[in-house]
Design a protein around this motif. Sequence first.
Motif, PDB file in Angstrom:
ATOM      1  N   SER A   1       0.846  -1.182   0.000  1.00  0.00           N
ATOM      2  CA  SER A   1       0.000   0.000   0.000  1.00  0.00           C
ATOM      3  C   SER A   1       0.885   1.237   0.000  1.00  0.00           C
TER       4      SER A   1
ATOM      5  N   ALA B   1      -1.501  -2.042  -3.316  1.00  0.00           N
ATOM      6  CA  ALA B   1      -2.431  -2.922  -2.609  1.00  0.00           C
ATOM      7  C   ALA B   1      -2.868  -4.092  -3.472  1.00  0.00           C
TER       8      ALA B   1
ATOM      9  N   ASN C   1      -7.126  -0.983   2.804  1.00  0.00           N
ATOM     10  CA  ASN C   1      -6.849  -1.469   1.447  1.00  0.00           C
ATOM     11  C   ASN C   1      -6.656  -2.976   1.399  1.00  0.00           C
ATOM     12  N   LYS C   2      -5.962  -3.494   2.406  1.00  0.00           N
ATOM     13  CA  LYS C   2      -5.436  -4.849   2.332  1.00  0.00           C
ATOM     14  C   LYS C   2      -4.985  -5.266   3.716  1.00  0.00           C
TER      15      LYS C   2
ATOM     16  N   SER D   1      -2.147  -8.135   5.632  1.00  0.00           N
ATOM     17  CA  SER D   1      -1.150  -9.205   5.543  1.00  0.00           C
ATOM     18  C   SER D   1      -1.096  -9.922   6.879  1.00  0.00           C
TER      19      SER D   1
ATOM     20  N   GLU E   1      -1.825 -12.943   2.356  1.00  0.00           N
ATOM     21  CA  GLU E   1      -2.302 -11.586   2.114  1.00  0.00           C
ATOM     22  C   GLU E   1      -3.771 -11.636   1.742  1.00  0.00           C
TER      23      GLU E   1
ATOM     24  N   GLY F   1      -6.895  -9.335   0.111  1.00  0.00           N
ATOM     25  CA  GLY F   1      -7.267  -8.144  -0.644  1.00  0.00           C
ATOM     26  C   GLY F   1      -8.732  -8.168  -1.043  1.00  0.00           C
TER      27      GLY F   1
END
Length: 275
Positions: free
Chosen positions: A46, A65, A156-157, A159, A194, A196
């Motif tokens: 990001s 992202a 956004n995301k 991990s 991850e 998304g």
Amino acid sequence: MKSKIVFLDIDGTLLDPSGRILESTKNALRTASENGHRFYLCTGRSLAEISDEILSLPISGIIGAGGGYIQAEDKVVFHKVLDKEHLRQLLDFFKVHRVEYYLETNEGLFASEHLKSKIRSMVYTPEKNSKSLEHVEEFLNLMIEDTSRIDYDHINKLSFINDTIPYTDIYQRFKNDFQVIPSTVPDFGEDSGEVGVKNIHKQTAIEYILHYLNYNKADTLAFGDGHNDVEMFAAVHIGIAMGNAGDQLMAVADEVTASNAEDGIALGLEKHGLI
């Protein structure tokens, strides 16, 4: 030569093994840019995780992202975030199973309670050299541990760093809600990953930006090294795998250049006449 647009993965590609950019890479990008070619970052990171060193390069835009964020020049042209209710379910699941994680926003990276100690326990091994560990500490210093600052409407995301349950358990539980992939950082282990936005990845982002810029696929190249670059290569005319790339990407690459420690990007740009 007609100007090309080149998409660059960051980790394992633009950065060398110590997390720095080779001088050969910097010089090659500057020369190619002066020759009229354009470069876009295409990364799982990001915006908050992209360093000033990287942003000082002649970059025309950013796909971040894992495809959820697209910036053309200084304009944000696409931005998707994680569904808040599904995200809360995921975080509850992680709490029960003692999975550590960090939330990625454009404003910062937000760490779970024991994330830093978990990463250190997994990454700090006797064979690691001081430069590698320095890079790890720089990454950990980006982490914000003040949870009151998190805006769950703009994630956004995510991990996750995990060695408590199999990756497949997480994937099967949340694959219908999110785009879940194995971690692109080998040191985090095979059970990390991850998360998304569903059905958003590097291929969808590149196709979006090519349409936005009115560029033809025939005028595109990409450099990558990881499994999440498979989609990137599907979206461009020539996919160039770094010499250090994994087998999954090697299998779909149009060609292979030298590694990220051996001038791979510069050699690839020279081969195709961009410098």
